[in-house]
Write an enzyme that holds these catalytic residues in place. Structure first.
Site, PDB file in Angstrom:
ATOM      1  CB  SER A  45     -14.196  40.728   2.977  1.00 34.58           C
ATOM      2  OG  SER A  45     -14.440  41.378   3.945  1.00 34.58           O
ATOM      3  CD  GLU A  68       9.850 -22.286   3.610  1.00 32.18           C
ATOM      4  OE1 GLU A  68       8.902 -22.798   4.239  1.00 32.18           O
ATOM      5  OE2 GLU A  68      10.409 -21.477   4.395  1.00 32.18           O
TER       6      GLU A  68
END
Length: 773
Positions: A468, A193
């Site tokens: 319940s 690069e």
């Protein structure tokens, strides 16, 4: 007097000026003024750009997401884990299948494993790299040994990253320091690069000129002339639009960046900023995360061919994506390898070997999206007590949770496998919460029939009537008065009506519509009769029942109405789990927790969440209640669980059903785990399900998958077991008819005794039977 020869009446003409002298200085003055103005304007603009450059570079350069980890799997001789669960967890942590020799890989041959760990920095210290060998038989680790690395009887695997809390801009990265980056990677990056990175001052005019000439010749963009500094500026500060103004700003800012900061500082920032891929809505920035995302490896452990691929992807992460375009990626990687060879970074033999390697990309992205959205949702709510959202999104915190991937897998499978088998399955939704019985750690959480869906979280936000499930707390309130109630106390299963001052009438009924007269309290609970529960609740007081629920961790408002005694109170599955946690731990309120520890990005401890308990009920009374809840599983409404669960696994639990089957619940526990399951419809519509036919199959399917111990309650002080005849409310002998071994709080046992004929013969028979069992 001499006369003048000049014509009369005329003045003498002045000599003519040259054209050069005739030109007025306005042009130069204007040019000078414009130059001065432009210089001032450029200086001001440079001052502004300088402030932009330095403000971010000297402040917090990156918003780093928080990372959320599962609990680490501990391996040792005798550890409880199945071979399938171990392999799933290895894959979840990014381990690759191979020969088990390389870091982050494993080999499996049946129940035999060879594992090479990567090492990990835990809050309490670093776990070094090791190579392990072990075998699994009967869901237990055997023949455990450390083949390479520091010897230790217990080894923690690297915890799986199960998600993250990301910045608003959705960037994700793992920060690395330049000294920790392999030299070959930085050298390769500069070779490909920016070969003159350490020589230029931010821009490279000759490179720009060469690139412009190449692009003109080709008639399109075929070459770029940007330096690494310019690429960093573009990614760090600017948009991606291709305009002369942006390119000018890029050049100026690059020069300013180079003036202020060292080359190594710029390079390190680039290594952490460069864009290298996408995971859904989340961008993969920097080489540190990219190495994990594509290879499941730490950056320091990458090989030559892997380094070449990552560097090659800088040119075009989407175009060279190795998962989508493996041929392009291979070609690009091999080109980079050749450049590495030409630059003498590697020799010819190494280059040839690297070109012949496969891409080596993991089957699926490591550290991708939040794998368990419902669980992460609960984690975030717990974190909100101590941390700001902006800090969670940007400070790179490491959050170590209690999630057990094997338990989570079993929970998800129980929901997705069971729900389609139920009546009207397409209309049903479900939730499942699993905790460690003794510690209250949330081990698994499923928020709906699709566990991967990140929407409405029913485990946390579906507040539904509990039916319940409230009955154990009614009977607990009664059993805390041993002078009035014991497990064999007769309670009336007879209808009655309550009339209120405003004329309203309330007449509770049993689910089956039947009445049985006087029944012992333990049977009333295990069979979930409504009428005895309401009668007992009214006798001890609705307020006392309400206070017990609050003591057990219910923070929401609870109405003080008689209908509350039949579960007319809304709770989420997580709240129910919190409430039942106290029953499983013998009366200790143990707040549920999902987080063990939080550290900063460097591993320094910020918060530690230890076990917290508060005794809120008499352990003796809770022990009696646990007896009745075990009876529920053996003889009562929960007995169908043993169609799936091994009969030798002792369990305790309770079903819950609301009117028209709108809500189906089951809450229960073993010796290790507590789980709460809910099944119903999002629109609160009626179903044909009860707690036993809807939620219990989900619950029992989960329990059947997980290795665990049965529930064996510890008998507290002040409790003693007696053989009793419940019908006659009297002590009796073991081998008498109707004899039952029942716990009593000392002093509450019956005083009357009844005997039976044939006691000696029965004892002899029992003795002989015991010899052959």
């Amino acid at each position: 007097m001499k006369k003048s020869t000049a014509p009369s009446g005329k003045k003498r003409k002045s000599p003519k000026k040259s054209p050069k002298n005739q030109r007025r200085p306005w042009f130069w003055r204007t040019f000078l003024r414009l130059a001065i103005f432009g210089t001032v304007l450029l200086a001001c603009w440079m001052v502004y750009l300088d402030a932009v450059v330095t403000s971010r570079f000297e402040g917090r350069r990156f918003e780093v997401p928080s990372r959320v980890y599962a609990r680490p799997l501990e391996l040792y001789e005798g550890a409880s884990v199945s071979a399938g669960a171990l392999e799933r967890e290895l894959k979840l942590s990014g381990f690759r299948k191979g020969d088990g020799s390389r870091s982050g890989s494993y080999q499996r041959n049946g129940g035999r494993f060879v594992i090479s760990t990567r090492g990990f920095k835990f809050p309490d210290g670093a776990e070094p790299k090791r190579q392990l060998a072990l075998s699994i038989y009967g869901d237990r680790v055997e023949k455990f040994s450390v083949m390479r690395g520091d010897q230790s009887p217990i080894v923690r695997l690297e915890p799986a990253q199960i998600g993250g809390i990301y910045p608003a801009h959705k960037e994700d990265r793992v920060l690395v320091q330049l000294q920790d980056v392999p030299e070959l990677l930085t050298a390769t990056l500069l070779t490909i690069e920016d070969r003159n990175f350490y020589d230029h001052f931010g821009i490279a005019p000759m490179s720009i000129a060469r690139a412009m000439l190449a692009n003109i010749r080709a008639g399109r963009v075929v070459q770029g002339g940007s330096t690494l500094t310019q690429q960093l500026v573009k990614n760090f500060y600017l948009t991606r639009e291709q305009t002369l103004l942006r390119k000018g700003n890029e050049a100026l800012m690059s020069i300013l960046l180079e003036l202020h900061y060292e080359k190594d500082d710029i390079l390190e920032t680039y290594l952490n900023e460069v864009y290298l891929g996408q995971a859904g809505t989340r961008s993969i920035n920097g080489f540190g995360l990219a190495s994990q995302f594509f290879f499941g490896e730490r950056l320091q452990d990458l090989q030559v061919h892997q380094i070449a691929l990552l560097v090659g992807m800088v040119k075009g992460p989407s175009y060279y994506n190795p998962r989508r375009h493996p041929e392009r990626a291979t070609s690009r990687r091999n080109l980079v390898i050749s450049e590495m060879e030409d630059a003498e970074l590697i020799d010819a033999v190494t280059a040839a070997r690297a070109r012949g390697m496969p891409l080596g990309v993991s089957e699926r992205p490591s550290y991708s999206e939040n794998r368990y959205p419902a669980y992460i949702d609960l984690v975030r709510r717990h974190l909100a007590r101590d941390y700001r959202e902006e800090d969670l999104r940007s400070e790179g915190l490491r959050i170590f949770t209690t999630l057990n991937p094997a338990i989570q897998y079993a929970a998800e499978y129980a929901v997705t496998d069971t729900l389609p088998r139920l009546a009207n399955a397409n209309e049903l939704e479900a939730a499942l919460v699993v905790t460690a019985k003794d510690s209250g750690e949330v081990l698994a959480l499923v928020g709906g029939r699709d566990p991967q869906f990140a929407g409405f979280n029913r485990a946390l936000d579906a507040n539904r009537l509990i039916g319940s499930l409230i009955k154990p707390f009614i009977y607990l309130a009664a059993l805390e008065h041993p002078e009035r109630y014991t497990l064999i106390s007769p309670v009336q299963d007879k209808s009655f009506a309550l009339e209120f001052e405003d004329g309203r009438r309330w007449e509770p009924k049993n689910y089956d519509g039947k009445e049985r007269g006087a029944v012992p309290l333990h049977e009333a609970l295990s069979r979930s009769y409504n009428l005895p529960a309401v009668r007992v609740g009214l006798d001890v007081g609705v307020r006392e029942v309400r206070e017990i629920l609050q003591d057990f961790g219910v923070g929401s408002d609870i109405p003080e109405y008689p209908s509350m005694l039949l579960g007319a109170v809304s709770m989420s599955p997580v709240t129910v789990a919190q409430m039942y946690q106290g029953l499983a731990t013998s009366g200790f309120n143990t707040p549920l927790r999902t987080i063990r520890e939080v550290t900063d990005a460097q591993g320094n401890a910020l918060s530690r969440y230890n076990l917290a308990v508060d005794q809120v009920a008499d352990p003796a009374a809770v022990h009696l209640l646990q007896y009745a809840m075990q009876e529920t599983m053996r003889e009562g409404t929960g007995r169908s669980a043993y169609y799936s669960v091994p009969k030798e696994l002792a369990l305790a639990g309770k079903t819950g059903t609301t009117d028209d089957g709108r809500d189906s619940w089951f809450a229960g526990f073993s010796g290790d785990l507590l789980a709460v399951a809910w099944v119903g419809r999002d629109d609160n519509g009626a179903t044909s399900l009860t707690g036993a036919s809807g939620a219990l199959p989900v619950w029992s399917r989960f329990m059947a998958q997980v290795p665990q111990h049965g529930f064996s309650p510890v008998m507290p002080d002040g409790v003693k077991y007696h053989w009793v005849n419940g019908d006659r409310q009297a002590l009796t002998d073991e081998y008498c008819d109707n004899a039952r071994l029942v716990p009593f709080i000392t002093g509450s046992e019956p005083t009357q005794e009844v005997s039976c004929s044939g006691v000696l013969q029965r004892r002899i028979k029992g003795w002989f039977e015991g010899l052959f069992q």
